[in-house]
Design an enzyme around this catalytic site. Structure first.
Site, mmCIF file in Angstrom:
data_model
loop_
_atom_site.group_PDB
_atom_site.id
_atom_site.type_symbol
_atom_site.label_atom_id
_atom_site.label_comp_id
_atom_site.label_asym_id
_atom_site.label_seq_id
_atom_site.Cartn_x
_atom_site.Cartn_y
_atom_site.Cartn_z
ATOM 1 N N TYR A 106 -17.360 -3.218 -9.460
ATOM 2 C CA TYR A 106 -17.199 -1.760 -9.507
ATOM 3 C C TYR A 106 -17.842 -1.201 -10.775
ATOM 4 O O TYR A 106 -18.661 -0.270 -10.722
ATOM 5 C CB TYR A 106 -15.704 -1.377 -9.448
ATOM 6 C CG TYR A 106 -15.462 0.075 -9.804
ATOM 7 C CD1 TYR A 106 -15.858 1.089 -8.938
ATOM 8 C CD2 TYR A 106 -14.860 0.434 -11.021
ATOM 9 C CE1 TYR A 106 -15.655 2.428 -9.276
ATOM 10 C CE2 TYR A 106 -14.655 1.761 -11.358
ATOM 11 C CZ TYR A 106 -15.051 2.761 -10.486
ATOM 12 O OH TYR A 106 -14.866 4.081 -10.819
ATOM 13 N N SER A 155 -17.648 6.378 -15.428
ATOM 14 C CA SER A 155 -16.289 5.958 -15.770
ATOM 15 C C SER A 155 -16.263 5.330 -17.153
ATOM 16 O O SER A 155 -17.237 4.712 -17.592
ATOM 17 C CB SER A 155 -15.839 4.926 -14.740
ATOM 18 O OG SER A 155 -14.677 4.268 -15.161
ATOM 19 N N LYS A 182 -21.368 1.253 -11.512
ATOM 20 C CA LYS A 182 -21.473 2.479 -12.321
ATOM 21 C C LYS A 182 -22.575 2.329 -13.372
ATOM 22 O O LYS A 182 -23.366 3.260 -13.607
ATOM 23 C CB LYS A 182 -20.141 2.787 -13.006
ATOM 24 C CG LYS A 182 -19.013 3.158 -12.055
ATOM 25 C CD LYS A 182 -19.249 4.511 -11.395
ATOM 26 C CE LYS A 182 -18.169 4.887 -10.410
ATOM 27 N NZ LYS A 182 -18.501 6.038 -9.569
HETATM 28 P P1 NAD Z 1 -11.330 8.994 -3.994
HETATM 29 O O1 NAD Z 1 -11.409 7.700 -3.272
HETATM 30 O O2 NAD Z 1 -10.094 9.795 -3.860
HETATM 31 O O3 NAD Z 1 -12.573 9.925 -3.597
HETATM 32 C C1 NAD Z 1 -13.811 9.397 -3.197
HETATM 33 C C2 NAD Z 1 -14.192 10.077 -1.879
HETATM 34 O O4 NAD Z 1 -15.457 9.608 -1.458
HETATM 35 C C3 NAD Z 1 -13.199 9.781 -0.753
HETATM 36 O O5 NAD Z 1 -12.806 11.004 -0.162
HETATM 37 C C4 NAD Z 1 -13.994 8.912 0.208
HETATM 38 O O6 NAD Z 1 -13.597 9.129 1.548
HETATM 39 C C5 NAD Z 1 -15.415 9.359 -0.069
HETATM 40 N N1 NAD Z 1 -16.461 8.366 0.201
HETATM 41 C C6 NAD Z 1 -16.523 7.078 -0.197
HETATM 42 N N2 NAD Z 1 -17.662 6.503 0.223
HETATM 43 C C7 NAD Z 1 -18.354 7.460 0.888
HETATM 44 C C8 NAD Z 1 -19.612 7.496 1.542
HETATM 45 N N3 NAD Z 1 -20.378 6.393 1.614
HETATM 46 N N4 NAD Z 1 -20.017 8.647 2.099
HETATM 47 C C9 NAD Z 1 -19.240 9.753 2.064
HETATM 48 N N5 NAD Z 1 -18.036 9.785 1.464
HETATM 49 C C10 NAD Z 1 -17.603 8.643 0.884
HETATM 50 O O7 NAD Z 1 -11.637 8.683 -5.541
HETATM 51 P P2 NAD Z 1 -11.556 9.618 -6.813
HETATM 52 O O8 NAD Z 1 -10.489 9.093 -7.692
HETATM 53 O O9 NAD Z 1 -11.540 11.037 -6.416
HETATM 54 O O10 NAD Z 1 -12.934 9.247 -7.511
HETATM 55 C C11 NAD Z 1 -14.098 10.019 -7.348
HETATM 56 C C12 NAD Z 1 -15.222 9.402 -8.146
HETATM 57 O O11 NAD Z 1 -14.855 9.301 -9.522
HETATM 58 C C13 NAD Z 1 -15.588 7.975 -7.703
HETATM 59 O O12 NAD Z 1 -16.988 7.826 -7.781
HETATM 60 C C14 NAD Z 1 -14.927 7.104 -8.739
HETATM 61 O O13 NAD Z 1 -15.588 5.878 -8.923
HETATM 62 C C15 NAD Z 1 -15.036 7.974 -9.986
HETATM 63 N N6 NAD Z 1 -14.013 7.682 -11.003
HETATM 64 C C16 NAD Z 1 -12.695 7.712 -10.660
HETATM 65 C C17 NAD Z 1 -11.729 7.394 -11.610
HETATM 66 C C18 NAD Z 1 -10.263 7.383 -11.252
HETATM 67 O O14 NAD Z 1 -9.484 6.765 -11.978
HETATM 68 N N7 NAD Z 1 -9.818 8.061 -10.205
HETATM 69 C C19 NAD Z 1 -12.105 7.037 -12.906
HETATM 70 C C20 NAD Z 1 -13.458 7.030 -13.228
HETATM 71 C C21 NAD Z 1 -14.412 7.351 -12.256
HETATM 72 N N1 UFG Z 2 -0.337 -0.637 -15.439
HETATM 73 C C1 UFG Z 2 0.911 -1.231 -15.347
HETATM 74 N N2 UFG Z 2 1.472 -1.361 -14.106
HETATM 75 C C2 UFG Z 2 0.858 -0.925 -12.975
HETATM 76 C C3 UFG Z 2 -0.407 -0.308 -13.073
HETATM 77 C C4 UFG Z 2 -0.988 -0.181 -14.330
HETATM 78 O O1 UFG Z 2 1.491 -1.653 -16.345
HETATM 79 O O2 UFG Z 2 1.425 -1.078 -11.881
HETATM 80 C C5 UFG Z 2 -0.941 -0.464 -16.773
HETATM 81 C C6 UFG Z 2 -2.256 -1.192 -16.932
HETATM 82 O O3 UFG Z 2 -2.034 -2.531 -17.316
HETATM 83 C C7 UFG Z 2 -2.947 -0.347 -18.003
HETATM 84 C C8 UFG Z 2 -2.445 1.079 -17.713
HETATM 85 O O4 UFG Z 2 -1.244 0.906 -16.946
HETATM 86 O O5 UFG Z 2 -2.500 -0.737 -19.267
HETATM 87 C C9 UFG Z 2 -3.424 1.911 -16.899
HETATM 88 O O6 UFG Z 2 -3.785 1.194 -15.720
HETATM 89 P P1 UFG Z 2 -4.524 1.886 -14.491
HETATM 90 O O7 UFG Z 2 -4.689 0.822 -13.439
HETATM 91 O O8 UFG Z 2 -3.841 3.124 -14.117
HETATM 92 O O9 UFG Z 2 -5.938 2.316 -15.096
HETATM 93 P P2 UFG Z 2 -7.062 1.447 -15.823
HETATM 94 O O10 UFG Z 2 -7.186 1.966 -17.207
HETATM 95 O O11 UFG Z 2 -6.823 0.011 -15.649
HETATM 96 O O12 UFG Z 2 -8.351 1.789 -14.957
HETATM 97 C C10 UFG Z 2 -8.641 3.119 -14.483
HETATM 98 C C11 UFG Z 2 -9.421 3.012 -13.176
HETATM 99 C C12 UFG Z 2 -10.729 2.328 -13.422
HETATM 100 C C13 UFG Z 2 -11.488 3.117 -14.474
HETATM 101 C C14 UFG Z 2 -10.659 3.220 -15.729
HETATM 102 C C15 UFG Z 2 -11.362 4.068 -16.764
HETATM 103 O O13 UFG Z 2 -8.668 2.254 -12.226
HETATM 104 O O14 UFG Z 2 -11.481 2.311 -12.255
HETATM 105 O O15 UFG Z 2 -9.396 3.812 -15.422
HETATM 106 O O16 UFG Z 2 -11.709 5.289 -16.222
HETATM 107 F F1 UFG Z 2 -12.625 2.475 -14.747
#
Ligand code: NAD
Ligand code: UFG
Length: 338
Positions: free
Chosen positions: A150, A126, A154
């Site tokens: 979190y 991330s 990572k």
């Molecule tokens: P998500 O929660 O939709 O998907 C994660 C999936 O993993 C879920 O389906 C959950 O049921 C499953 N899971 C969790 N723990 C498990 C375990 N112990 N065994 C088996 N399954 C398990 O999240 P996402 O947004 O699809 O994110 C996927 C990956 O990408 C995560 O590792 C997250 O940290 C990373 N990531 C997400 C974002 C974001 O903003 N969505 C940003 C950066 C990194």
């Molecule tokens: N924001 C608002 N109101 C809300 C939610 C978000 O104003 O209700 C703003 C935040 O302050 C920020 C922007 O929208 O300025 C984006 O916020 P998000 O929560 O959507 O995303 P972040 O950038 O804070 O974080 C996300 C994931 C993290 C990941 C990061 C980088 O939640 O886990 O992107 O990948 F690490």
């Protein structure tokens, strides 16, 4: 039939979209998910989109015996590892759950892979590993830091993977640093389905637009950005999914480890996103500017050139497509899939 690609967490948001991209590229996804943050309905939807149902195992990556059985039975050629917990605030309240699931789960997975002689892995990292960056755009050699459990999970996993490749050069590892994944598949059949009130901007906006929430709170109007609101690199989830297919091709072609940003290379402010969403949905998104959220940063966007150079991949869907697709998904599934 080609050997499958094991997709941990494949029923989740990014995982289900990646299953679509894998199938479209001729791969066979084998999903392992414990459904702690998703529904198996997402895989039925993947089948409706592609005509192919991913292979499916319900289970936990921390279950070593299960992993051993799955790897022996299906002999996957690589693992794309999405499974993990991802809510920043929850990680501050429940750090052990995050270290257990994310770090512990990953080491159990790596151990099982090693024992099975399978050493090809793509890991979901991330942009959070860049902490509060000194400047933007952010390139892969920027210093890393974490401000919450979190993010620290990572960082730890990135380091564990580095150690592993250092110890045994037969490992092939991709560490993909995602910026802000948003949007949904163009069919409106799969998309982001958060439990409870969303933490993230885009699902919050779509739930306000559909009438589930009264108004958006914009966290801070006094950031050092052009309009005073936070700036992020919002990347369409299908672009991100296709980035995994490109990373897989590179990984299978060359040993070693690579680390790349998956972002668009462009920043978009919270208010720009609200305006783009209103334009593409025809709905108003009432908002109020409130104080900054603890832990937020002003601006974060990627230098996306390494992914382009190395993987021949770049994001191609624009902000209007992101908003139109997110809205189609939200309207068709006002209560999500669960
Ligand atoms: P998500 O929660 O939709 O998907 C994660 C999936 O993993 C879920 O389906 C959950 O049921 C499953 N899971 C969790 N723990 C498990 C375990 N112990 N065994 C088996 N399954 C398990 O999240 P996402 O947004 O699809 O994110 C996927 C990956 O990408 C995560 O590792 C997250 O940290 C990373 N990531 C997400 C974002 C974001 O903003 N969505 C940003 C950066 C990194
Ligand atoms: N924001 C608002 N109101 C809300 C939610 C978000 O104003 O209700 C703003 C935040 O302050 C920020 C922007 O929208 O300025 C984006 O916020 P998000 O929560 O959507 O995303 P972040 O950038 O804070 O974080 C996300 C994931 C993290 C990941 C990061 C980088 O939640 O886990 O992107 O990948 F690490």
């Amino acid at each position: 039939m080609p050997l499958p690609i094991l997709v941990t967490g494949g029923a989740g948001y990014i995982g289900s979209h990646t299953c679509v991209a894998l199938i479209e590229a001729g791969h066979v996804p084998l999903v392992l998910d414990n459904l702690c943050n998703s529904s198996v309905e997402s895989l039925a939807r993947v089948q409706r989109i592609t005509g192919v149902r991913p292979l499916w195992v319900e289970g936990d990556i921390r279950d070593a015996a299960l992993l051993q059985r799955v790897l022996a039975e299906h002999r996957p050629q690589a693992v794309i590892h999405f499974a993990g917990l991802k809510a920043v605030g929850e990680s501050v309240r429940e750090p052990l759950a995050y270290y257990d699931n994310n770090v512990g789960g990953t080491t159990i997975l790596l151990q099982a892979m090693q024992e099975a002689g399978l050493r090809n892995l793509i890991f979901s990292s991330s942009a959070t590993v860049y902490g509060n960056p000194a400047s933007v755009p952010i390139s892969e050699d920027f210093p890393r830091s974490a401000t919450n459990p979190y993010g620290r999970s990572k960082l730890m996993i990135e380091d564990i993977l580095g150690d592993l490749v250092g110890a045994d050069p037969r490992w092939r590892v991709a560490r993909l640093r995602y910026f802000n994944p948003v949007g949904a598949h163009a069919s409106g059949l799969i998309g982001e389905d958060p439990r409870g009130i969303p933490n993230n901007l885009m699902p919050y906006i779509t739930q306000v637009a559909v009438g589930r929430l009264p108004e958006l709170q914009v966290f801070g109007g006094d950031w050092p950005t052009p309009d005073g609101t936070g700036v992020r690199d919002f990347i369409h989830v299908m672009d991100l999914a296709e980035g995994h297919v490109a990373a897989l091709a590179h990984l299978l072609g060359e040993p070693g480890m690579f680390t790349v940003n998956l972002g668009t290379g462009q920043g978009c402010s919270v208010l720009q996103m609200v305006q783009a969403f209103e334009r593409n949905s025809g709905r108003r998104v009432p908002y109020r500017i409130v104080p900054r959220r603890a832990g937020d940063i002003a601006a974060c966007w990627a230098d996306a050139s390494a992914a382009h150079r190395l993987l021949h991949w770049q994001a191609r869907r624009d902000l209007d497509t992101i908003c139109a697709d997110a809205w189609r998904w939200q309207q068709a599934n006002p209560q999500g899939l669960r």
